[in-house]
Design an enzyme around this catalytic site. Structure first.
Site, PDB file in Angstrom:
ATOM      1  N   THR A 138       0.817  -1.206   0.000  1.00  0.00           N
ATOM      2  CA  THR A 138       0.000   0.000   0.000  1.00  0.00           C
ATOM      3  C   THR A 138       0.857   1.265   0.000  1.00  0.00           C
ATOM      4  OG1 THR A 138      -1.506   1.258   1.418  1.00  0.00           O
ATOM      5  CG2 THR A 138      -0.075  -0.277   2.523  1.00  0.00           C
ATOM      6  N   ASP A 139       0.266   2.361  -0.454  1.00  0.00           N
ATOM      7  CA  ASP A 139       0.967   3.652  -0.385  1.00  0.00           C
ATOM      8  C   ASP A 139       1.010   4.190   1.054  1.00  0.00           C
ATOM      9  OD1 ASP A 139      -1.712   4.366  -0.103  1.00  0.00           O
ATOM     10  OD2 ASP A 139      -1.716   5.844  -1.728  1.00  0.00           O
ATOM     11  N   GLU A 140       0.216   3.573   1.959  1.00  0.00           N
ATOM     12  CA  GLU A 140       0.186   4.088   3.337  1.00  0.00           C
ATOM     13  C   GLU A 140       1.521   3.903   4.041  1.00  0.00           C
ATOM     14  OE1 GLU A 140      -3.223   3.434   5.721  1.00  0.00           O
ATOM     15  OE2 GLU A 140      -4.589   3.651   4.040  1.00  0.00           O
ATOM     16  N   TYR A 163      -1.922  -0.413  10.978  1.00  0.00           N
ATOM     17  CA  TYR A 163      -2.028  -1.119   9.686  1.00  0.00           C
ATOM     18  C   TYR A 163      -0.835  -0.776   8.797  1.00  0.00           C
ATOM     19  CZ  TYR A 163      -3.274  -1.625   4.762  1.00  0.00           C
ATOM     20  OH  TYR A 163      -3.235  -1.922   3.416  1.00  0.00           O
ATOM     21  N   LYS A 167       2.197  -3.198   7.334  1.00  0.00           N
ATOM     22  CA  LYS A 167       2.477  -3.394   5.903  1.00  0.00           C
ATOM     23  C   LYS A 167       3.910  -2.967   5.588  1.00  0.00           C
ATOM     24  CE  LYS A 167       0.119  -4.583   3.000  1.00  0.00           C
ATOM     25  NZ  LYS A 167      -0.206  -5.948   2.474  1.00  0.00           N
TER      26      LYS A 167
HETATM   27  P1  NAD Z   1      -9.544  -7.378   2.133  1.00  0.00           P
HETATM   28  O1  NAD Z   1      -9.586  -7.093   3.583  1.00  0.00           O
HETATM   29  O2  NAD Z   1     -10.750  -7.119   1.307  1.00  0.00           O
HETATM   30  O3  NAD Z   1      -9.179  -8.924   1.916  1.00  0.00           O
HETATM   31  C1  NAD Z   1      -8.153  -9.560   2.614  1.00  0.00           C
HETATM   32  C2  NAD Z   1      -8.286 -11.067   2.400  1.00  0.00           C
HETATM   33  O4  NAD Z   1      -7.192 -11.682   3.104  1.00  0.00           O
HETATM   34  C3  NAD Z   1      -9.569 -11.665   2.978  1.00  0.00           C
HETATM   35  O5  NAD Z   1     -10.165 -12.549   2.068  1.00  0.00           O
HETATM   36  C4  NAD Z   1      -9.107 -12.412   4.212  1.00  0.00           C
HETATM   37  O6  NAD Z   1      -9.879 -13.559   4.535  1.00  0.00           O
HETATM   38  C5  NAD Z   1      -7.688 -12.806   3.828  1.00  0.00           C
HETATM   39  N1  NAD Z   1      -6.824 -13.024   4.999  1.00  0.00           N
HETATM   40  C6  NAD Z   1      -6.694 -12.224   6.091  1.00  0.00           C
HETATM   41  N2  NAD Z   1      -5.844 -12.770   6.965  1.00  0.00           N
HETATM   42  C7  NAD Z   1      -5.405 -13.933   6.404  1.00  0.00           C
HETATM   43  C8  NAD Z   1      -4.493 -14.935   6.806  1.00  0.00           C
HETATM   44  N3  NAD Z   1      -3.860 -14.878   7.989  1.00  0.00           N
HETATM   45  N4  NAD Z   1      -4.262 -15.978   5.984  1.00  0.00           N
HETATM   46  C9  NAD Z   1      -4.903 -16.084   4.794  1.00  0.00           C
HETATM   47  N5  NAD Z   1      -5.793 -15.155   4.366  1.00  0.00           N
HETATM   48  C10 NAD Z   1      -6.036 -14.096   5.157  1.00  0.00           C
HETATM   49  O7  NAD Z   1      -8.283  -6.609   1.592  1.00  0.00           O
HETATM   50  P2  NAD Z   1      -8.069  -5.891   0.177  1.00  0.00           P
HETATM   51  O8  NAD Z   1      -8.621  -4.524   0.244  1.00  0.00           O
HETATM   52  O9  NAD Z   1      -8.499  -6.818  -0.887  1.00  0.00           O
HETATM   53  O10 NAD Z   1      -6.479  -5.768   0.172  1.00  0.00           O
HETATM   54  C11 NAD Z   1      -5.681  -6.823  -0.359  1.00  0.00           C
HETATM   55  C12 NAD Z   1      -4.226  -6.443  -0.223  1.00  0.00           C
HETATM   56  O11 NAD Z   1      -3.970  -5.247  -0.932  1.00  0.00           O
HETATM   57  C13 NAD Z   1      -3.781  -6.187   1.211  1.00  0.00           C
HETATM   58  O12 NAD Z   1      -2.491  -6.685   1.373  1.00  0.00           O
HETATM   59  C14 NAD Z   1      -3.785  -4.677   1.332  1.00  0.00           C
HETATM   60  O13 NAD Z   1      -2.845  -4.248   2.281  1.00  0.00           O
HETATM   61  C15 NAD Z   1      -3.399  -4.283  -0.082  1.00  0.00           C
HETATM   62  N6  NAD Z   1      -3.900  -2.969  -0.531  1.00  0.00           N
HETATM   63  C16 NAD Z   1      -5.213  -2.633  -0.387  1.00  0.00           C
HETATM   64  C17 NAD Z   1      -5.665  -1.423  -0.895  1.00  0.00           C
HETATM   65  C18 NAD Z   1      -7.114  -1.008  -0.798  1.00  0.00           C
HETATM   66  O14 NAD Z   1      -7.441   0.134  -1.117  1.00  0.00           O
HETATM   67  N7  NAD Z   1      -8.021  -1.873  -0.385  1.00  0.00           N
HETATM   68  C19 NAD Z   1      -4.764  -0.551  -1.525  1.00  0.00           C
HETATM   69  C20 NAD Z   1      -3.429  -0.937  -1.643  1.00  0.00           C
HETATM   70  C21 NAD Z   1      -3.013  -2.158  -1.152  1.00  0.00           C
HETATM   71  O1  DAU Z   2      -4.130   3.948   0.478  1.00  0.00           O
HETATM   72  C1  DAU Z   2      -4.343   2.582   0.393  1.00  0.00           C
HETATM   73  C2  DAU Z   2      -5.169   2.108   1.566  1.00  0.00           C
HETATM   74  O2  DAU Z   2      -6.495   2.575   1.348  1.00  0.00           O
HETATM   75  C3  DAU Z   2      -5.164   0.594   1.740  1.00  0.00           C
HETATM   76  O3  DAU Z   2      -3.861   0.172   2.035  1.00  0.00           O
HETATM   77  C4  DAU Z   2      -6.118   0.159   2.856  1.00  0.00           C
HETATM   78  O4  DAU Z   2      -6.173  -1.251   2.929  1.00  0.00           O
HETATM   79  C5  DAU Z   2      -7.495   0.711   2.541  1.00  0.00           C
HETATM   80  O5  DAU Z   2      -8.381   0.404   3.606  1.00  0.00           O
HETATM   81  C6  DAU Z   2      -7.437   2.227   2.334  1.00  0.00           C
HETATM   82  O6  DAU Z   2      -7.132   2.893   3.582  1.00  0.00           O
HETATM   83  P1  DAU Z   2      -7.903   4.248   3.993  1.00  0.00           P
HETATM   84  O7  DAU Z   2      -7.781   4.439   5.448  1.00  0.00           O
HETATM   85  O8  DAU Z   2      -7.485   5.379   3.115  1.00  0.00           O
HETATM   86  O9  DAU Z   2      -9.389   3.808   3.551  1.00  0.00           O
HETATM   87  P2  DAU Z   2     -10.820   4.020   4.219  1.00  0.00           P
HETATM   88  O10 DAU Z   2     -11.823   3.559   3.229  1.00  0.00           O
HETATM   89  O11 DAU Z   2     -10.899   3.462   5.602  1.00  0.00           O
HETATM   90  O12 DAU Z   2     -10.920   5.590   4.352  1.00  0.00           O
HETATM   91  C7  DAU Z   2     -10.724   6.445   3.238  1.00  0.00           C
HETATM   92  C8  DAU Z   2     -10.777   7.873   3.745  1.00  0.00           C
HETATM   93  O13 DAU Z   2     -12.110   8.164   4.151  1.00  0.00           O
HETATM   94  C9  DAU Z   2      -9.911   8.129   4.966  1.00  0.00           C
HETATM   95  O14 DAU Z   2      -9.357   9.425   4.866  1.00  0.00           O
HETATM   96  C10 DAU Z   2     -10.888   8.041   6.140  1.00  0.00           C
HETATM   97  C11 DAU Z   2     -12.182   8.539   5.537  1.00  0.00           C
HETATM   98  N1  DAU Z   2     -13.429   7.964   6.061  1.00  0.00           N
HETATM   99  C12 DAU Z   2     -13.552   6.602   6.081  1.00  0.00           C
HETATM  100  C13 DAU Z   2     -14.723   6.035   6.545  1.00  0.00           C
HETATM  101  C14 DAU Z   2     -14.865   4.523   6.581  1.00  0.00           C
HETATM  102  C15 DAU Z   2     -14.473   8.795   6.453  1.00  0.00           C
HETATM  103  O15 DAU Z   2     -14.361  10.033   6.392  1.00  0.00           O
HETATM  104  N2  DAU Z   2     -15.638   8.229   6.897  1.00  0.00           N
HETATM  105  C16 DAU Z   2     -15.798   6.872   6.973  1.00  0.00           C
HETATM  106  O16 DAU Z   2     -16.874   6.417   7.407  1.00  0.00           O
END
Ligand code: NAD
Ligand code: DAU
Length: 358
Positions: A138-140, A163, A167
């Site tokens: 992630t970019d975080e 988180y 990562k």
């Molecule tokens: P998600 O939470 O939707 O899915 C995560 C999956 O991992 C789930 O199916 C869960 O059951 C599985 N999992 C969790 N713990 C596990 C374990 N111990 N063993 C096996 N499986 C396990 O997450 P996502 O949003 O699909 O993100 C996927 C990946 O991409 C993550 O590594 C996250 O850090 C990264 N990522 C997410 C975002 C985003 O915006 N969602 C952006 C950049 C990177």
């Molecule tokens: O940048 C990549 C990341 O983006 C991933 O690595 C994470 O897995 C993914 O969850 C996401 O993280 P964020 O914290 O940015 O996502 P989230 O959807 O939780 O929140 C997005 C923005 O919106 C953040 O600034 C918090 C705000 N927010 C979120 C929720 C759920 C609100 O203002 N209200 C809300 O109810």
């Protein structure tokens, strides 16, 4: 055809991005996919509709912290690549309970690396050269930007949430397993994803579902935090490209140049719902409400994806406007998918405010 004859392990394939990746691998390539997922609260196997009975798909309910189970999977399927998406992914949850994040994101990645390394060392030279361990991150990890500037691959790590720190740790482990042991690794760091099948806890589905229920739309702080949005299918396309052609040991940033404030995102969702699902109670905008800020809330993320674009020719296909319209339409047309999650007991309520966390 791409990945013909190749076995790809996808961990976390029942999650939001993992399922999009598997849908793409099954529909656009000849890869044989093994989905390795623990099935946490965030998982949904229905997110891969074509998986059932597919000749090139297997599922294993396995925790990536379980080395013995992973070893068996490596011995049984003899993969050409591992794509590690399994993670605890929600920042608010990591504030309330960081322990699962340390466990899966750090120790799970470590365990997977160890088993991949053990397996890789037993391969012949040609297979070793072709093997890839692709870690999806992630970019975080880069922390928070001010008003100007972009994250590039050289930006120093400065994670702010539990988180993000977990990562960042996992990225460092992957880097070290390449530098020290020669495991052929790739790392990608992507910005915020959105699109179909995203768990309702994340900003965009959270707001759509709340608005459809005529509930207040909780915008954290002043709503001026900026995220850089990428449609999930564009991310999945980038991941397959990096796996195929990325340079070993390199990291690639992925992002769609779609910076928006959270308030803008929520307002656009309200506009789309006013148009596609007008309410007799009035415009959805009236539901917007400002609530207490997230502790340690990063102000701005923005990705410079020029390395990926220049080296591998990747381009995002969706703009934020087209992608968000598709996403809102998907949640309107696929209520059974997210209603099943609510019926399983998931509550669309505020979390992540605890000052003293467990
Ligand atoms: P998600 O939470 O939707 O899915 C995560 C999956 O991992 C789930 O199916 C869960 O059951 C599985 N999992 C969790 N713990 C596990 C374990 N111990 N063993 C096996 N499986 C396990 O997450 P996502 O949003 O699909 O993100 C996927 C990946 O991409 C993550 O590594 C996250 O850090 C990264 N990522 C997410 C975002 C985003 O915006 N969602 C952006 C950049 C990177
Ligand atoms: O940048 C990549 C990341 O983006 C991933 O690595 C994470 O897995 C993914 O969850 C996401 O993280 P964020 O914290 O940015 O996502 P989230 O959807 O939780 O929140 C997005 C923005 O919106 C953040 O600034 C918090 C705000 N927010 C979120 C929720 C759920 C609100 O203002 N209200 C809300 O109810």
């Amino acid at each position: 055809m791409r990945f013909a004859g190749q076995v790809i392990f996808v961990t976390g394939g029942a999650g939001f991005i993992g399922s999009a990746l598997i849908r793409r691998l099954l529909s656009d390539t000849d890869a044989f996919v093994v989905n390795i997922d623990k099935l946490t609260y965030a998982a949904c196997l229905d997110s891969i509709p074509q998986a059932m009975g597919h000749a090139r798909y297997r599922f294993s309910q396995t925790d990536i912290c379980n080395g013995a189970a992973l070893r068996k999977l490596f011995e049984t399927f003899r993969p050409h690549s591992v794509m590690n998406l399994a993670a605890e992914s929600h920042v608010d949850r990591s504030i309330d309970g960081p322990s699962d994040f340390i466990q899966t994101n750090i120790l799970g990645t470590f365990t997977l690396l160890q088993e991949a390394l053990r397996y890789w060392r037993g391969l012949d030279r040609q297979s070793q050269n072709a093997f890839r361990f692709h870690h999806v991150s992630t970019d975080e990890v880069f922390g928070s930007l001010g008003e100007a500037g972009l994250f590039d691959e050289g930006t120093a790590y400065a994670p702010n949430s539990p988180y993000a720190a977990s990562k960042a740790s996992s990225d460092h482990l992957v880097r070290a397993w390449h530098a020290t042991y020669g495991l052929p690794t790739l790392i990608t760091n992507c910005s915020n994803n959105y699109g179909p099948y995203q768990f309702p806890e994340k900003l965009i589905p959270h707001m759509i579902i709340k608005a459809l229920g005529h509930e207040p739309l909780p915008v954290y702080g002043d709503g001026q935090n900026v995220r850089d949005w990428l449609y999930v299918e564009d991310h999945a396309a980038a991941l397959t490209l990096v796996l195929e052609a990325g340079r070993i040991g390199e990291t690639y940033n992925i992002g769609g140049r779609n910076e928006r404030t959270n308030l803008d995102v929520v307002r656009t969702i309200c506009d789309l719902l006013d148009h596609k699902a007008p309410s007799a109670k009035g415009s959805h905008h009236r539901l917007i409400s400002f609530v207490r800020d997230r502790p340690g809330h990063d102000r701005r993320y923005a990705i410079d994806a020029s390395k990926l674009e220049a080296e591998l020719g990747w381009r995002a296909t969706e703009t934020f406007e087209t992608g968000l319209a598709r996403t809102v339409a998907w949640y309107l047309e696929n209520r059974t998918w997210w209603q099943a999650i609510l019926e399983r007991g998931y509550k669309v309520q505020r979390i992540g405010l605890s000052e003293a966390s467990a």
